[in-house]
Write a protein that holds these residues in place. Structure first.
Motif, PDB file in Angstrom:
ATOM      1  N   GLN A  27       0.803  -1.219   0.000  1.00 55.93           N
ATOM      2  CA  GLN A  27       0.000   0.000   0.000  1.00 55.93           C
ATOM      3  C   GLN A  27       0.838   1.272   0.000  1.00 55.93           C
ATOM      4  O   GLN A  27       0.366   2.321  -0.430  1.00 55.93           O
ATOM      5  CB  GLN A  27      -0.945   0.011   1.207  1.00 55.93           C
ATOM      6  CG  GLN A  27      -2.024  -1.032   1.103  1.00 55.93           C
ATOM      7  CD  GLN A  27      -2.901  -1.095   2.345  1.00 55.93           C
ATOM      8  OE1 GLN A  27      -2.579  -0.525   3.385  1.00 55.93           O
ATOM      9  NE2 GLN A  27      -4.007  -1.819   2.238  1.00 55.93           N
ATOM     10  N   ASP A  28       2.082   1.204   0.492  1.00 58.96           N
ATOM     11  CA  ASP A  28       2.904   2.411   0.598  1.00 58.96           C
ATOM     12  C   ASP A  28       4.374   2.084   0.364  1.00 58.96           C
ATOM     13  O   ASP A  28       5.206   2.183   1.269  1.00 58.96           O
ATOM     14  CB  ASP A  28       2.697   3.049   1.976  1.00 58.96           C
ATOM     15  CG  ASP A  28       3.180   4.492   2.044  1.00 58.96           C
ATOM     16  OD1 ASP A  28       3.712   4.994   1.041  1.00 58.96           O
ATOM     17  OD2 ASP A  28       3.017   5.102   3.114  1.00 58.96           O
ATOM     18  N   SER A  29       4.700   1.710  -0.864  1.00 59.43           N
ATOM     19  CA  SER A  29       6.087   1.341  -1.165  1.00 59.43           C
ATOM     20  C   SER A  29       7.034   2.532  -1.067  1.00 59.43           C
ATOM     21  O   SER A  29       8.215   2.363  -0.769  1.00 59.43           O
ATOM     22  CB  SER A  29       6.181   0.686  -2.545  1.00 59.43           C
ATOM     23  OG  SER A  29       5.774   1.594  -3.542  1.00 59.43           O
ATOM     24  N   SER A  30       6.537   3.752  -1.295  1.00 62.84           N
ATOM     25  CA  SER A  30       7.412   4.919  -1.178  1.00 62.84           C
ATOM     26  C   SER A  30       7.880   5.107   0.267  1.00 62.84           C
ATOM     27  O   SER A  30       9.013   5.506   0.510  1.00 62.84           O
ATOM     28  CB  SER A  30       6.726   6.180  -1.695  1.00 62.84           C
ATOM     29  OG  SER A  30       5.588   6.488  -0.927  1.00 62.84           O
ATOM     30  N   ARG A  31       7.019   4.788   1.222  1.00 63.13           N
ATOM     31  CA  ARG A  31       7.416   4.845   2.637  1.00 63.13           C
ATOM     32  C   ARG A  31       8.537   3.844   2.903  1.00 63.13           C
ATOM     33  O   ARG A  31       9.505   4.143   3.615  1.00 63.13           O
ATOM     34  CB  ARG A  31       6.216   4.540   3.522  1.00 63.13           C
ATOM     35  CG  ARG A  31       6.557   4.447   4.991  1.00 63.13           C
ATOM     36  CD  ARG A  31       5.310   4.141   5.819  1.00 63.13           C
ATOM     37  NE  ARG A  31       5.695   3.647   7.124  1.00 63.13           N
ATOM     38  CZ  ARG A  31       5.042   2.732   7.806  1.00 63.13           C
ATOM     39  NH1 ARG A  31       3.928   2.216   7.321  1.00 63.13           N
ATOM     40  NH2 ARG A  31       5.459   2.335   8.974  1.00 63.13           N
ATOM     41  N   ALA A  32       8.422   2.664   2.326  1.00 61.32           N
ATOM     42  CA  ALA A  32       9.442   1.634   2.508  1.00 61.32           C
ATOM     43  C   ALA A  32      10.768   2.077   1.902  1.00 61.32           C
ATOM     44  O   ALA A  32      11.831   1.876   2.502  1.00 61.32           O
ATOM     45  CB  ALA A  32       8.987   0.321   1.885  1.00 61.32           C
ATOM     46  N   LYS A  33      10.725   2.692   0.721  1.00 65.69           N
ATOM     47  CA  LYS A  33      11.957   3.156   0.086  1.00 65.69           C
ATOM     48  C   LYS A  33      12.631   4.249   0.908  1.00 65.69           C
ATOM     49  O   LYS A  33      13.852   4.256   1.062  1.00 65.69           O
ATOM     50  CB  LYS A  33      11.684   3.647  -1.332  1.00 65.69           C
ATOM     51  CG  LYS A  33      11.365   2.515  -2.300  1.00 65.69           C
ATOM     52  CD  LYS A  33      11.369   2.978  -3.734  1.00 65.69           C
ATOM     53  CE  LYS A  33      10.046   3.591  -4.103  1.00 65.69           C
ATOM     54  NZ  LYS A  33       9.957   3.920  -5.535  1.00 65.69           N
ATOM     55  N   LYS A  34      11.839   5.163   1.458  1.00 69.37           N
ATOM     56  CA  LYS A  34      12.399   6.221   2.305  1.00 69.37           C
ATOM     57  C   LYS A  34      13.004   5.625   3.572  1.00 69.37           C
ATOM     58  O   LYS A  34      14.078   6.033   4.011  1.00 69.37           O
ATOM     59  CB  LYS A  34      11.325   7.241   2.670  1.00 69.37           C
ATOM     60  CG  LYS A  34      10.922   8.122   1.509  1.00 69.37           C
ATOM     61  CD  LYS A  34       9.797   9.057   1.888  1.00 69.37           C
ATOM     62  CE  LYS A  34       9.299   9.821   0.671  1.00 69.37           C
ATOM     63  NZ  LYS A  34       8.115  10.623   0.972  1.00 69.37           N
ATOM     64  N   ALA A  35      12.338   4.646   4.151  1.00 72.89           N
ATOM     65  CA  ALA A  35      12.845   4.003   5.363  1.00 72.89           C
ATOM     66  C   ALA A  35      14.144   3.243   5.083  1.00 72.89           C
ATOM     67  O   ALA A  35      15.033   3.183   5.934  1.00 72.89           O
ATOM     68  CB  ALA A  35      11.790   3.061   5.936  1.00 72.89           C
ATOM     69  N   ALA A  36      14.286   2.690   3.885  1.00 69.60           N
ATOM     70  CA  ALA A  36      15.481   1.930   3.526  1.00 69.60           C
ATOM     71  C   ALA A  36      16.720   2.816   3.467  1.00 69.60           C
ATOM     72  O   ALA A  36      17.843   2.320   3.607  1.00 69.60           O
ATOM     73  CB  ALA A  36      15.282   1.211   2.191  1.00 69.60           C
ATOM     74  N   GLU A  37      16.537   4.114   3.295  1.00 66.50           N
ATOM     75  CA  GLU A  37      17.678   5.034   3.300  1.00 66.50           C
ATOM     76  C   GLU A  37      18.251   5.171   4.711  1.00 66.50           C
ATOM     77  O   GLU A  37      19.406   5.540   4.876  1.00 66.50           O
ATOM     78  CB  GLU A  37      17.264   6.398   2.760  1.00 66.50           C
ATOM     79  CG  GLU A  37      16.926   6.393   1.279  1.00 66.50           C
ATOM     80  CD  GLU A  37      18.094   5.943   0.412  1.00 66.50           C
ATOM     81  OE1 GLU A  37      19.250   6.317   0.712  1.00 66.50           O
ATOM     82  OE2 GLU A  37      17.849   5.197  -0.558  1.00 66.50           O
ATOM     83  N   GLN A  38      17.453   4.871   5.732  1.00 64.37           N
ATOM     84  CA  GLN A  38      17.894   4.977   7.125  1.00 64.37           C
ATOM     85  C   GLN A  38      18.379   3.640   7.690  1.00 64.37           C
ATOM     86  O   GLN A  38      19.006   3.611   8.733  1.00 64.37           O
ATOM     87  CB  GLN A  38      16.745   5.508   7.993  1.00 64.37           C
ATOM     88  CG  GLN A  38      16.169   6.823   7.531  1.00 64.37           C
ATOM     89  CD  GLN A  38      17.214   7.913   7.419  1.00 64.37           C
ATOM     90  OE1 GLN A  38      18.030   8.074   8.310  1.00 64.37           O
ATOM     91  NE2 GLN A  38      17.190   8.649   6.327  1.00 64.37           N
ATOM     92  N   GLY A  39      18.050   2.549   7.015  1.00 70.16           N
ATOM     93  CA  GLY A  39      18.443   1.220   7.483  1.00 70.16           C
ATOM     94  C   GLY A  39      17.575   0.165   6.822  1.00 70.16           C
ATOM     95  O   GLY A  39      16.700   0.479   6.019  1.00 70.16           O
ATOM     96  N   PRO A  40      17.806  -1.099   7.145  1.00 70.96           N
ATOM     97  CA  PRO A  40      17.048  -2.177   6.497  1.00 70.96           C
ATOM     98  C   PRO A  40      15.560  -2.136   6.846  1.00 70.96           C
ATOM     99  O   PRO A  40      15.175  -1.719   7.929  1.00 70.96           O
ATOM    100  CB  PRO A  40      17.693  -3.455   7.035  1.00 70.96           C
ATOM    101  CG  PRO A  40      18.382  -3.051   8.280  1.00 70.96           C
ATOM    102  CD  PRO A  40      18.759  -1.613   8.130  1.00 70.96           C
TER     103      PRO A  40
END
Length: 84
Positions: A13-26
């Motif tokens: 539902q919110d892959s952009s949130r996941a991509k942003k979070a991946a910049e901070q860690g796994p």
């Protein structure tokens, strides 16, 4: 490093949130409450994969103060000069 956990539904539902979070860690993506996948930034992936970093890639990391860089040897690029 921040570790984020998302359910498969949240990820879909919110892959952009996941991509942003991946910049901070796994980002762990769970399936029925159990970890099933991990989303990493390309920089983190390359560190884990053990791929050699080029000088340009190393210099393009503004948030990294120190890094290891071992330039490849220039094999076969030298020749004996002709002094005759």
């Amino acid at each position: 490093m921040t570790i984020t956990t998302l359910s498969s539904r949240e990820f879909n539902q919110d892959s952009s949130r996941a991509k942003k979070a991946a910049e901070q860690g796994p980002v762990f993506i769970t399936d029925r409450g159990k970890p099933a996948h991990v989303l990493l930034s390309i920089g983190d992936y390359r560190k884990l994969a053990g791929r050699e970093v080029t000088l340009a890639e190393a210099l393009a990391q503004p948030d990294v103060a120190d890094f290891e860089f071992t330039p490849p040897r220039a094999g076969g690029m030298t020749r004996t000069p002709d002094l005759s």
